[in-house]
Design an enzyme around this catalytic site. Structure first.
Site, PDB file in Angstrom:
ATOM      1  N   TYR A  69       0.878  -1.175   0.000  1.00  0.00           N
ATOM      2  CA  TYR A  69       0.000   0.000   0.000  1.00  0.00           C
ATOM      3  C   TYR A  69       0.918   1.229   0.000  1.00  0.00           C
ATOM      4  O   TYR A  69       1.613   1.504   0.972  1.00  0.00           O
ATOM      5  CB  TYR A  69      -0.913   0.029   1.225  1.00  0.00           C
ATOM      6  CG  TYR A  69      -1.861  -1.143   1.334  1.00  0.00           C
ATOM      7  CD1 TYR A  69      -2.215  -1.898   0.222  1.00  0.00           C
ATOM      8  CD2 TYR A  69      -2.420  -1.506   2.564  1.00  0.00           C
ATOM      9  CE1 TYR A  69      -3.080  -2.982   0.327  1.00  0.00           C
ATOM     10  CE2 TYR A  69      -3.292  -2.574   2.676  1.00  0.00           C
ATOM     11  CZ  TYR A  69      -3.610  -3.308   1.550  1.00  0.00           C
ATOM     12  OH  TYR A  69      -4.466  -4.368   1.672  1.00  0.00           O
ATOM     13  N   PRO A 220     -15.378  -4.780   3.265  1.00  0.00           N
ATOM     14  CA  PRO A 220     -16.614  -4.959   4.059  1.00  0.00           C
ATOM     15  C   PRO A 220     -17.690  -3.924   3.715  1.00  0.00           C
ATOM     16  O   PRO A 220     -18.874  -4.169   3.920  1.00  0.00           O
ATOM     17  CB  PRO A 220     -16.133  -4.761   5.513  1.00  0.00           C
ATOM     18  CG  PRO A 220     -14.894  -3.920   5.395  1.00  0.00           C
ATOM     19  CD  PRO A 220     -14.238  -4.373   4.111  1.00  0.00           C
ATOM     20  N   GLY A 222     -17.754  -2.597   0.560  1.00  0.00           N
ATOM     21  CA  GLY A 222     -17.810  -2.567  -0.901  1.00  0.00           C
ATOM     22  C   GLY A 222     -16.520  -2.102  -1.546  1.00  0.00           C
ATOM     23  O   GLY A 222     -16.398  -2.088  -2.758  1.00  0.00           O
ATOM     24  N   GLY A 223     -15.553  -1.672  -0.740  1.00  0.00           N
ATOM     25  CA  GLY A 223     -14.233  -1.311  -1.275  1.00  0.00           C
ATOM     26  C   GLY A 223     -14.284  -0.077  -2.152  1.00  0.00           C
ATOM     27  O   GLY A 223     -14.855   0.943  -1.763  1.00  0.00           O
ATOM     28  N   PRO A 226     -18.277   1.667  -2.888  1.00  0.00           N
ATOM     29  CA  PRO A 226     -19.025   1.425  -1.658  1.00  0.00           C
ATOM     30  C   PRO A 226     -20.462   0.931  -1.906  1.00  0.00           C
ATOM     31  O   PRO A 226     -21.102   1.288  -2.898  1.00  0.00           O
ATOM     32  CB  PRO A 226     -18.991   2.786  -0.953  1.00  0.00           C
ATOM     33  CG  PRO A 226     -17.708   3.411  -1.433  1.00  0.00           C
ATOM     34  CD  PRO A 226     -17.568   2.964  -2.866  1.00  0.00           C
ATOM     35  N   LEU A 227     -20.921   0.058  -1.010  1.00  0.00           N
ATOM     36  CA  LEU A 227     -22.227  -0.599  -1.136  1.00  0.00           C
ATOM     37  C   LEU A 227     -23.346   0.418  -1.326  1.00  0.00           C
ATOM     38  O   LEU A 227     -23.384   1.444  -0.651  1.00  0.00           O
ATOM     39  CB  LEU A 227     -22.538  -1.375   0.149  1.00  0.00           C
ATOM     40  CG  LEU A 227     -21.595  -2.513   0.518  1.00  0.00           C
ATOM     41  CD1 LEU A 227     -21.954  -3.056   1.894  1.00  0.00           C
ATOM     42  CD2 LEU A 227     -21.667  -3.609  -0.540  1.00  0.00           C
TER      43      LEU A 227
HETATM   44  N1  LIG Z   1      -6.423  -9.077   1.112  1.00  0.00           N
HETATM   45  C1  LIG Z   1      -6.699  -8.291   0.112  1.00  0.00           C
HETATM   46  O1  LIG Z   1      -6.480  -8.621  -1.053  1.00  0.00           O
HETATM   47  C2  LIG Z   1      -7.325  -6.966   0.394  1.00  0.00           C
HETATM   48  C3  LIG Z   1      -7.931  -6.248  -0.646  1.00  0.00           C
HETATM   49  C4  LIG Z   1      -8.523  -5.040  -0.346  1.00  0.00           C
HETATM   50  C5  LIG Z   1      -8.510  -4.551   0.944  1.00  0.00           C
HETATM   51  N2  LIG Z   1      -7.900  -5.261   1.949  1.00  0.00           N
HETATM   52  C6  LIG Z   1      -7.925  -4.776   3.352  1.00  0.00           C
HETATM   53  O2  LIG Z   1      -9.265  -4.612   3.744  1.00  0.00           O
HETATM   54  C7  LIG Z   1      -9.459  -3.302   4.306  1.00  0.00           C
HETATM   55  C8  LIG Z   1     -10.884  -2.830   4.044  1.00  0.00           C
HETATM   56  O3  LIG Z   1     -11.124  -2.733   2.664  1.00  0.00           O
HETATM   57  P1  LIG Z   1     -11.189  -1.342   1.887  1.00  0.00           P
HETATM   58  O4  LIG Z   1     -10.636  -0.257   2.735  1.00  0.00           O
HETATM   59  O5  LIG Z   1     -10.590  -1.573   0.552  1.00  0.00           O
HETATM   60  O6  LIG Z   1     -12.714  -1.162   1.614  1.00  0.00           O
HETATM   61  P2  LIG Z   1     -14.001  -0.919   2.548  1.00  0.00           P
HETATM   62  O7  LIG Z   1     -13.632  -0.915   3.983  1.00  0.00           O
HETATM   63  O8  LIG Z   1     -15.041  -1.853   2.066  1.00  0.00           O
HETATM   64  O9  LIG Z   1     -14.464   0.512   2.051  1.00  0.00           O
HETATM   65  C9  LIG Z   1     -13.633   1.607   2.028  1.00  0.00           C
HETATM   66  C10 LIG Z   1     -14.399   2.708   1.273  1.00  0.00           C
HETATM   67  O10 LIG Z   1     -15.569   3.055   2.014  1.00  0.00           O
HETATM   68  C11 LIG Z   1     -15.504   4.429   2.379  1.00  0.00           C
HETATM   69  N3  LIG Z   1     -16.014   4.522   3.773  1.00  0.00           N
HETATM   70  C12 LIG Z   1     -15.472   3.998   4.884  1.00  0.00           C
HETATM   71  N4  LIG Z   1     -16.232   4.258   5.970  1.00  0.00           N
HETATM   72  C13 LIG Z   1     -17.282   4.970   5.507  1.00  0.00           C
HETATM   73  C14 LIG Z   1     -18.403   5.540   6.129  1.00  0.00           C
HETATM   74  N5  LIG Z   1     -18.612   5.418   7.449  1.00  0.00           N
HETATM   75  N6  LIG Z   1     -19.306   6.221   5.361  1.00  0.00           N
HETATM   76  C15 LIG Z   1     -19.115   6.344   4.027  1.00  0.00           C
HETATM   77  N7  LIG Z   1     -18.063   5.825   3.374  1.00  0.00           N
HETATM   78  C16 LIG Z   1     -17.150   5.141   4.108  1.00  0.00           C
HETATM   79  C17 LIG Z   1     -14.066   4.849   2.273  1.00  0.00           C
HETATM   80  O11 LIG Z   1     -13.963   6.201   1.904  1.00  0.00           O
HETATM   81  P3  LIG Z   1     -13.387   7.305   2.948  1.00  0.00           P
HETATM   82  O12 LIG Z   1     -11.919   7.117   2.991  1.00  0.00           O
HETATM   83  O13 LIG Z   1     -13.825   8.580   2.333  1.00  0.00           O
HETATM   84  O14 LIG Z   1     -14.061   7.041   4.259  1.00  0.00           O
HETATM   85  C18 LIG Z   1     -13.581   3.946   1.132  1.00  0.00           C
HETATM   86  O15 LIG Z   1     -13.909   4.524  -0.117  1.00  0.00           O
HETATM   87  C19 LIG Z   1      -8.396  -2.463   3.595  1.00  0.00           C
HETATM   88  O16 LIG Z   1      -8.167  -1.242   4.269  1.00  0.00           O
HETATM   89  C20 LIG Z   1      -7.243  -3.423   3.566  1.00  0.00           C
HETATM   90  O17 LIG Z   1      -6.555  -3.374   4.808  1.00  0.00           O
HETATM   91  C21 LIG Z   1      -7.329  -6.465   1.684  1.00  0.00           C
END
Ligand SMILES: NC(=O)c1ccc[n+]([C@@H]2O[C@H](COP(=O)([O-])OP(=O)(O)OC[C@H]3O[C@@H](n4cnc5c(N)ncnc54)[C@H](OP(=O)(O)O)[C@@H]3O)[C@@H](O)[C@H]2O)c1
Length: 296
Positions: A69, A220, A222-223, A226-227
């Site tokens: 990252y 969680p 929607g990545g 977002p969902l």
């Molecule tokens: N193993 C793998 O291959 C893999 C792949 C992807 C991710 N990951 C891990 O999983 C973690 C979670 O996944 P993710 O961060 O990709 O996606 P996520 O948690 O599903 O969603 C993040 C998105 O949602 C928004 N968001 C978060 N909280 C919110 C809220 N309360 N209201 C509105 N929007 C909100 C964020 O924007 P804002 O920043 O504007 O809040 C961002 O655009 C990552 O941080 C990473 O550590 C692992």
């Protein structure tokens, strides 16, 4: 802000490592450069540091990250914000990919790649030993790709024997790969794509729960997309919460072995997400939410 209840705790199997079920995913802390996502420093480095410090001050003791990252940037920010680390903080990182200058994510599963990954992570996080490393398998647009993971996992097991890695998990893997891995080394957690609308791992989650293995859904919320669901929005309004809070509360109620790591670069969203740990969704509403993913 003091510590809040973060949905109870979970002990990784065969370890004395216990984390609260509501954690934090650090991927959103890296920046963006045009089409290159999760690339370079964030616009507001001090804001990212403040966010991490507030997460930990609120009780978060499980942070998910990776040295790809940024690359390197996210781990360096974590170190700057939190080192020396609190004793109870568990940092989970992952090996198996590398970034190219155009921002692509390429597989990096050779012995040399994995040895470089352990040293990059140790240096950038400022640690002598990594708490948990997830080996990230190969995947296609349809999800994890089948194929033996014995060779890279054996290298990771060697790094564990050398004392550089405490515990091992898997990411982007199929049930067959998990079964193969468990013959080689103790697996404490599995991190795959899963959320309210993406439910391919329903049966896997139940199988892992039986064996006490943590399931840590990535995306969680929607990545990158977002969902969005009318039902989710309606339920959220009725329960006096936001859709993202309901999506997280649903995961926490879905199975006791689920640990959530929502990602955000916004301190307001962080607070909102942590508050979701307090929400109890009534059974009949869970059924409505289940129907979104076609699993009613
Ligand atoms: N193993 C793998 O291959 C893999 C792949 C992807 C991710 N990951 C891990 O999983 C973690 C979670 O996944 P993710 O961060 O990709 O996606 P996520 O948690 O599903 O969603 C993040 C998105 O949602 C928004 N968001 C978060 N909280 C919110 C809220 N309360 N209201 C509105 N929007 C909100 C964020 O924007 P804002 O920043 O504007 O809040 C961002 O655009 C990552 O941080 C990473 O550590 C692992």
């Amino acid at each position: 802000m003091g510590k809040i209840d973060l949905a109870g705790s979970f002990t990784l199997p065969g370890t004395s490592m216990t984390v609260d079920r509501m954690g934090y995913g650090a991927m959103q802390l890296a920046g963006r450069d045009g089409k290159k996502v999760v690339w370079g420093p964030p616009r507001d480095v001090e804001g990212a540091i403040a966010l991490l410090r507030e997460a930990v001050a609120s009780g978060v003791n499980h942070i998910d990250t990776s040295d790809y990252y940024g690359p390197h940037v996210t781990n360096q920010i974590i170190r700057k914000a939190l080192s020396p680390y609190p004793d109870d903080l568990v940092i989970v990182t992952k090996f198996g990919a590398r970034r190219t200058e155009d921002g692509s994510w390429l597989p990096a599963l050779s012995r040399e790649d994995l040895i470089a990954a352990v040293h990059d992570n140790l240096r950038n996080l400022g640690l002598d030993v990594l708490d948990v490393v997830n080996l990230r398998g190969m995947f296609s647009s349809h999800g994890p790709a089948e194929g033996s993971i014995e060779a890279p996992l054996t290298v990771l097991a060697e790094l564990q024997q050398k004392g550089l890695v405490r515990y091992i998990g898997l990411s982007n893997v199929t049930p067959a790969q998990i079964a193969e891995a468990r013959k080689i080394v103790r697996i404490v957690c599995v991190q795959n794509h899963y959320n309210l609308v993406h439910r391919s791992d329903d049966a896997l989650i139940a199988d892992l729960a039986r064996d006490g293995i943590a399931y840590v859904p990535f995306f969680p919320l929607g990545g990158f997309t977002p969902l969005q669901s009318t039902t989710l929005s309606e339920v959220a309004t009725r329960l006096g919460a936001t859709p993202m809070q309901i999506a997280l509360a649903w995961l926490l109620q879905r199975s006791p072995n689920i640990l959530v790591i929502p990602g955000t670069s916004s301190i307001v969203h962080l607070r909102e997400n942590l508050e979701a740990a307090r929400i109890r969704i009534p059974a009949e509403v869970i059924a409505e939410l289940d129907a979104i993913g076609g699993n009613a």
